[in-house]
Each structure stands twice: as C-alpha cells, then as structure tokens.
Design an enzyme around this catalytic site. Structure first.
Site, PDB file in Angstrom:
ATOM      1  CD  GLN A  75       6.169   2.436 -13.054  1.00  0.00           C
ATOM      2  OE1 GLN A  75       6.134   1.502 -14.141  1.00  0.00           O
ATOM      3  NE2 GLN A  75       5.258   2.743 -12.437  1.00  0.00           N
ATOM      4  NE  ARG A  91       1.008   7.178  -7.629  1.00  0.00           N
ATOM      5  CZ  ARG A  91       2.023   6.427  -8.087  1.00  0.00           C
ATOM      6  NH1 ARG A  91       3.449   6.682  -8.083  1.00  0.00           N
ATOM      7  NH2 ARG A  91       1.623   5.063  -8.341  1.00  0.00           N
ATOM      8  CG  ASN A 123       7.039  -3.030  -4.796  1.00  0.00           C
ATOM      9  OD1 ASN A 123       7.471  -1.701  -4.634  1.00  0.00           O
ATOM     10  ND2 ASN A 123       7.585  -3.832  -5.790  1.00  0.00           N
ATOM     11  CE  LYS A 124       4.053   0.546  -9.963  1.00  0.00           C
ATOM     12  NZ  LYS A 124       2.844   1.258 -10.053  1.00  0.00           N
ATOM     13  CG  ASP A 144       5.016   1.631  -3.580  1.00  0.00           C
ATOM     14  OD1 ASP A 144       5.453   0.511  -4.079  1.00  0.00           O
ATOM     15  OD2 ASP A 144       5.031   2.828  -3.786  1.00  0.00           O
ATOM     16  NE  ARG A 189       8.321   5.110 -10.358  1.00  0.00           N
ATOM     17  CZ  ARG A 189       9.589   4.920 -10.196  1.00  0.00           C
ATOM     18  NH1 ARG A 189      10.756   5.477 -10.303  1.00  0.00           N
ATOM     19  NH2 ARG A 189       9.809   3.675  -9.255  1.00  0.00           N
ATOM     20  N   GLY A 190       7.742   6.647  -6.873  1.00  0.00           N
ATOM     21  CA  GLY A 190       8.583   5.813  -6.086  1.00  0.00           C
ATOM     22  C   GLY A 190       8.529   6.247  -4.614  1.00  0.00           C
ATOM     23  CB  ALA A 191       7.795   4.483  -1.461  1.00  0.00           C
TER      24      ALA A 191
HETATM   25  O1  MRU Z   1       3.968   3.781  -9.165  1.00  0.00           O
HETATM   26  P1  MRU Z   1       5.272   3.872  -8.867  1.00  0.00           P
HETATM   27  O2  MRU Z   1       6.285   4.058 -10.053  1.00  0.00           O
HETATM   28  O3  MRU Z   1       5.409   5.158  -7.754  1.00  0.00           O
HETATM   29  O4  MRU Z   1       5.668   2.590  -8.093  1.00  0.00           O
HETATM   30  C1  MRU Z   1       6.890   2.397  -7.348  1.00  0.00           C
HETATM   31  C2  MRU Z   1       7.221   1.034  -6.915  1.00  0.00           C
HETATM   32  O5  MRU Z   1       6.308   0.345  -6.895  1.00  0.00           O
HETATM   33  C3  MRU Z   1       8.498   0.872  -6.302  1.00  0.00           C
HETATM   34  O6  MRU Z   1       9.044  -0.395  -6.180  1.00  0.00           O
HETATM   35  C4  MRU Z   1       8.355   1.472  -4.690  1.00  0.00           C
HETATM   36  O7  MRU Z   1       8.004   2.547  -4.634  1.00  0.00           O
HETATM   37  C5  MRU Z   1       9.729   1.300  -4.104  1.00  0.00           C
HETATM   38  S1  MRU Z   1      10.837   2.306  -4.555  1.00  0.00           S
HETATM   39  C6  MRU Z   1      12.206   2.348  -3.430  1.00  0.00           C
END
Ligand code: MRU
Length: 347
Positions: free
Chosen positions: A197, A92, A247-248, A238, A49-51
């Site tokens: 997270q 996703r 973002n989240k 993201d 996970r994470g962009a």
């Molecule tokens: O649902 P996730 O855990 O993939 O969400 C991740 C985020 O929102 C992060 O803040 C984002 O991807 C930036 S990661 C460098």
C-alpha cells in the site's frame, strides 16, 4: 492540491462507485457495486480499504441492503437488512470504522417506520458519514500540520491517505495540510509488504499532488532513522483501544525504532477509530492468505508446503505514541479515551 473522492454513492446505479485500489498505480479504474455481495468482495480484496473508507463503505453498504431487501415482506425487511449488515460488519475484523459505519446507518433503519423511510434515512446517514469524514480529515490535517517543522522529512507506513478515507487522508492529510500551509515536507514511504500500500498507493497519491516522496523497503526504516534523516513518523490507525493503536503490520517496529532514536511517533485518526470499550487483548488481528506472501506475479517465492504467518495489522502500545492527532485536537497519552469520547459524543 486535489480533493479526489475515493468512493461515493451514485443514484443512477443505484449503488457505490469507487477507485479499485488493487489496480493502482498502473491502472486507474472506477468500479461499481450494486449488491452487498459485491461490496463484501471489494472489502475483502482491498479494492476498498483503509479504516475511514471502510466506515463510509459500511454505511453505504447498509443503505444498499435497505434498497435491495425491498422484495421481502414488511415483516422480513428489518431482519433481512440486519442480516446483511452483519455480513458487511464481519468482512474485515480489525478496523473498527467498518462496524461503526454499519451500526450508525443500521440504527437509522431500525428507527424508521417502514421500508421506504428506512431507505431514505439510511442513505442520508451514509452520505453524512462520507461528508463528515472529509471534514475530519481536514481538521486532522490542520492540527497535525502545526506539529511539523517548517522543513522536515516524515516517514509513513501503509496508506493513510485520500485513498484510505473519503478524501484528503489522515496521516497524509497532515502532510497535505502542511504543504498547503507552505511547509517543505519530504515523505519517506515504506513499501508495506506484502500488499504494498505504501509503494503503490501512498507514492501514487503524493506524487500526483506534487509532494516529494521516496519509497523504501520496510526493512530500511531503522537504518534511515539512525542516520538522523527522519524528523517524525506519522501513521494512521485501524482501531485505538484504551492501551494500544492497531495499524498496518510493521507499524509497531517503526514505533520502537522511533522511540529508540528519539523521533516523535504520531498517529492521525478520527474519533470514529477509537474503541473505548476494548483493550488490546480483545481485538482480533486479521490474518490473510498464504498466497499474498508466497506468490508475486507468476513467481512462487516460498517453497511449497512451508507455512506463513500473514498478519494484516499489529498493535503499538500507547506508551510509544507521542501524540494522537484527531479532528478535535492533539491528545498526548496517557489519555482517558472513554472520557474523551463521551465529551465529544462520538458514540
Ligand atoms: O489493510 P489495509 O490497507 O486496509 O490497512 C490500512 C491501514 O493499516 C491504514 O494505515 C489505516 O486503515 C489507517 S487509514 C487512514
């Protein structure tokens, strides 16, 4: 400071090895993935996970598709890889890095004269994405560290750390680079309901590096900003459209609160997270399952039959963003994102 890889290609499999992020902080397990189906499951379950990490995974996924589609006839090879790439891209919808990584490697497959050269080109490109990502994170870290006072407390949300990237991190990369430069940085990590997270991953990776981190509930953020204890908010992204930062879920409320309390709100993200072709209204915000809110362990928290809304992300309007920290430098909105990307040949 550790430089731990989050996911990498293993020629011996052949396939991807990755830290299973669903099991942290109690179990550190390296999982493996040798099929596109398994990769899609890992992405949907947030094992990966994470962009930026999704960008790397998307690239490796197309390489995996090129390797596993060789049983098909030469004529069927490219359509088969394209089909698998489409499935990975759709696993996703919000983080643009996923489709960016998929498309970058797919372009190498389409340009190759045959299956064997397509496989090699795809893998080379996917590995290059991973290497570049680490380089970008360090550059983001250095630019961002310069923005922080020598002694400060920073609030962050979700996990934009090494676990969300190839390594080092974006928002947490800024914190790592600042600490490495001798600054005294304390971190307040919002737990990040519902998948935690912040509590599970950000706290784990910062504590592992000896960085001062304290976890709060998401709803404590406004209170703690009001007390004057927070010098800056730093989050990842993201997708960055012309008018907003995705973002989240919960990021927007931190941005509103930061503006209200006159605290700088920084977004740390590589140029691969920018989507200069879209406006906020054109982006799909992922909605996830009811069980993520309704069940914790063996406990049911919400009465049966009561619906939930489980948005995974939100959009923060650009006018609430103090600066975006990229690998090319710090940009302050309003900014012409299209011009910025064409100057940097990011697409
Ligand atoms: O649902 P996730 O855990 O993939 O969400 C991740 C985020 O929102 C992060 O803040 C984002 O991807 C930036 S990661 C460098």
């Amino acid at each position: 400071m550790r430089e731990t890889a989050t996911l990498w290609w293993d020629d011996a499999l052949p396939g991807i090895r990755f830290i299973d992020q669903t099991l942290l902080p109690t179990q550190y397990v390296i999982a493996e993935c040798t099929t596109v189906d398994r990769l899609i499951t890992a992405i949907k379950r947030l094992e990966i996970r994470g962009a930026p990490a999704l960008g790397v995974a998307g690239g490796y996924g197309v390489a995996l598709a090129a390797i596993t589609c060789t049983g098909t006839s030469p004529d069927a090879f490219v359509p088969a890889v394209r089909h698998e790439a489409g499935r990975i891209r759709e696993s996703r919808p919000t983080a643009v890095n996923l489709s960016w990584g998929v498309d970058r490697v797919l372009a190498r497959v389409l340009a190759a004269p045959g299956a064997a050269s397509a496989q090699k080109a795809a893998l080379d490109e996917a590995k290059a994405i991973a290497v570049e990502d680490t380089r970008c994170c360090h550059a983001i870290g250095d630019y961002g560290a310069a923005l922080l006072p020598d002694q400060c407390t920073v609030l962050t949300h979700c996990n934009a750390g090494a676990l969300a990237c190839s390594s080092w991190g974006t928002a947490l990369g800024v914190i790592r680079s600042a600490v490495e430069a001798g600054k005294k940085v304390k971190v307040i990590a919002c737990e990040t309901r519902p998948l935690l997270q912040g509590a599970r991953l950000t706290a784990w990776e910062l504590a592992r590096d000896g960085i001062d981190v304290t976890v709060i509930t998401d709803s404590t953020a406004a209170h703690i900003m009001r007390t004057g204890a927070i010098d800056a908010v730093i989050v990842g992204a993201d997708r960055i459209t012309v008018d907003a930062v995705f973002n989240k879920i919960g990021t927007y409320m931190h941005a509103v609160c930061a503006r209200h309390h006159d605290i700088p709100f920084y977004v740390a993200a590589p140029l691969s997270t920018f989507d200069a072709t879209r406006m906020e209204r054109e982006v799909t915000i992922e909605e996830r399952g009811r069980e993520e809110l309704a069940v914790v362990g063996n406990r049911t928290l919400i009465p049966e039959g009561v619906p939930v809304k489980n948005y995974a992300f939100d959009a923060t309007p650009m006018n609430l963003v103090s600066a975006i920290i990229t690998e090319k430098g710090v940009i302050r909105p309003p900014v012409d994102i299209g011009a910025l990307l064409s100057e940097n040949n990011a697409y």
